[in-house]
Design a protein around this motif. Structure first.
Motif, PDB file in Angstrom:
ATOM      1  N   TYR A  14       0.829  -1.203   0.000  1.00  0.00           N
ATOM      2  CA  TYR A  14       0.000   0.000   0.000  1.00  0.00           C
ATOM      3  C   TYR A  14       0.864   1.254   0.000  1.00  0.00           C
ATOM      4  CZ  TYR A  14      -3.172   3.612   1.582  1.00  0.00           C
ATOM      5  OH  TYR A  14      -3.884   4.775   1.694  1.00  0.00           O
ATOM      6  N   GLN A  15       1.942   1.255   0.777  1.00  0.00           N
ATOM      7  CA  GLN A  15       2.826   2.418   0.849  1.00  0.00           C
ATOM      8  C   GLN A  15       3.489   2.675  -0.500  1.00  0.00           C
ATOM      9  OE1 GLN A  15       5.953   1.999   3.721  1.00  0.00           O
ATOM     10  NE2 GLN A  15       6.164   4.213   3.989  1.00  0.00           N
ATOM     11  N   ARG A  16       3.951   1.619  -1.175  1.00  0.00           N
ATOM     12  CA  ARG A  16       4.560   1.790  -2.496  1.00  0.00           C
ATOM     13  C   ARG A  16       3.561   2.331  -3.515  1.00  0.00           C
ATOM     14  NH1 ARG A  16       7.405  -4.005  -2.850  1.00  0.00           N
ATOM     15  NH2 ARG A  16       8.796  -3.760  -1.087  1.00  0.00           N
ATOM     16  N   ILE A  17       2.357   1.779  -3.493  1.00  0.00           N
ATOM     17  CA  ILE A  17       1.328   2.237  -4.442  1.00  0.00           C
ATOM     18  C   ILE A  17       0.984   3.695  -4.185  1.00  0.00           C
ATOM     19  CG2 ILE A  17      -1.092   1.959  -5.097  1.00  0.00           C
ATOM     20  CD1 ILE A  17      -0.708  -1.065  -4.730  1.00  0.00           C
ATOM     21  N   SER A  18       0.837   4.070  -2.920  1.00  0.00           N
ATOM     22  CA  SER A  18       0.486   5.463  -2.616  1.00  0.00           C
ATOM     23  C   SER A  18       1.621   6.412  -2.985  1.00  0.00           C
ATOM     24  CB  SER A  18       0.097   5.619  -1.144  1.00  0.00           C
ATOM     25  OG  SER A  18       1.188   5.328  -0.311  1.00  0.00           O
ATOM     26  N   GLN A  19       2.881   5.993  -2.791  1.00  0.00           N
ATOM     27  CA  GLN A  19       4.003   6.842  -3.195  1.00  0.00           C
ATOM     28  C   GLN A  19       4.044   7.015  -4.703  1.00  0.00           C
ATOM     29  OE1 GLN A  19       7.374   4.812  -1.547  1.00  0.00           O
ATOM     30  NE2 GLN A  19       7.166   5.762   0.485  1.00  0.00           N
ATOM     31  N   ARG A  20       3.799   5.946  -5.445  1.00  0.00           N
ATOM     32  CA  ARG A  20       3.771   6.050  -6.907  1.00  0.00           C
ATOM     33  C   ARG A  20       2.613   6.919  -7.373  1.00  0.00           C
ATOM     34  NH1 ARG A  20       5.420  -0.096  -8.610  1.00  0.00           N
ATOM     35  NH2 ARG A  20       7.568   0.079  -7.915  1.00  0.00           N
ATOM     36  N   TRP A  21       1.494   6.792  -6.694  1.00  0.00           N
ATOM     37  CA  TRP A  21       0.333   7.608  -7.053  1.00  0.00           C
ATOM     38  C   TRP A  21       0.637   9.091  -6.864  1.00  0.00           C
ATOM     39  CZ3 TRP A  21      -3.957   7.543  -9.690  1.00  0.00           C
ATOM     40  CH2 TRP A  21      -4.916   8.503  -9.459  1.00  0.00           C
ATOM     41  N   VAL A  22       1.263   9.431  -5.750  1.00  0.00           N
ATOM     42  CA  VAL A  22       1.614  10.829  -5.467  1.00  0.00           C
ATOM     43  C   VAL A  22       2.598  11.342  -6.518  1.00  0.00           C
ATOM     44  CG1 VAL A  22       2.824  12.328  -3.831  1.00  0.00           C
ATOM     45  CG2 VAL A  22       1.089  10.733  -3.015  1.00  0.00           C
ATOM     46  N   LYS A  25       0.722  11.882  -9.814  1.00  0.00           N
ATOM     47  CA  LYS A  25      -0.105  13.090  -9.777  1.00  0.00           C
ATOM     48  C   LYS A  25       0.748  14.343  -9.903  1.00  0.00           C
ATOM     49  CE  LYS A  25      -3.580  13.757  -7.184  1.00  0.00           C
ATOM     50  NZ  LYS A  25      -4.515  13.908  -6.065  1.00  0.00           N
TER      51      LYS A  25
END
Length: 140
Positions: A14-22, A25
C-alpha cells in the motif's frame, strides 16, 4: 505470526502504491502561475460584462417574437396545437410559461449585472457566468 507478515507485506504494498500515485499526480498536474490566474480572472470579468449586456439585448429581441405570438396570436396557436395534439389547453400552458419566463430571465440577467459590480461578483465572476448561462439556456 503469518498474519503479522501478511499485514506487514500489505502495508508495504500500500505504501509503495500510494508513493507512486503521489509521484504520478505531481508529474501530471499543471502548475499555473499567479500572473496567468490573474489574467484569466480579469479576462473572464471583462468578457462577462460584455456578454451580459449582449445576452440581455438578444433575449429581448428573440423573446419579442414569442411574446407577440402568445399574446396577440393566441387563437392561431390554439388552433395549431389543437390540430397537432388534440388539446387546445396546451396553448394556455405555453402562454403562461412564456410570460413567466419573460420576467424571470431578464430579472436573472439584471441580477447578474448587479452582482458583477459588487465586490463578491468581482471575486467570483465564474459563478456569475454560470447563473447567466443557466438563465440564457432556459434552465430557469
Amino acid at each position: 505470526m503469518k498474519i503479522q507478515r501478511i499485514n506487514l507485506l500489505l502495508g508495504q504494498i500500500y505504501q509503495r502504491i500510494s508513493q507512486r500515485w503521489v509521484r504520478w499526480k505531481q508529474t501530471r498536474s499543471v502548475v499555473e502561475s499567479a500572473d496567468y490566474l490573474r489574467w484569466r480572472h480579469e479576462f473572464l470579468y471583462k468578457r462577462l460584462g460584455f456578454g451580459l449586456w449582449l445576452g440581455f439585448i438578444c433575449f429581448f429581441i428573440s423573446a419579442s417574437g414569442g411574446l407577440y405570438l402568445y399574446i396577440f396570436q393566441i387563437e392561431q396557436v390554439r388552433a395549431d396545437l389543437d390540430r397537432f395534439y388534440g388539446t387546445p389547453s396546451i396553448a394556455e400552458d405555453l402562454r403562461d410559461i412564456t410570460l413567466i419566463g419573460f420576467f424571470i430571465i431578464p430579472g436573472l440577467i439584471l441580477a447578474c449585472l448587479a452582482i458583477r459590480r459588487m465586490a463578491w461578483g468581482k471575486r467570483h465572476p465564474e459563478i456569475v457566468f454560470l447563473i447567466f448561462a443557466g438563465a440564457v439556456n432556459g434552465f430557469t
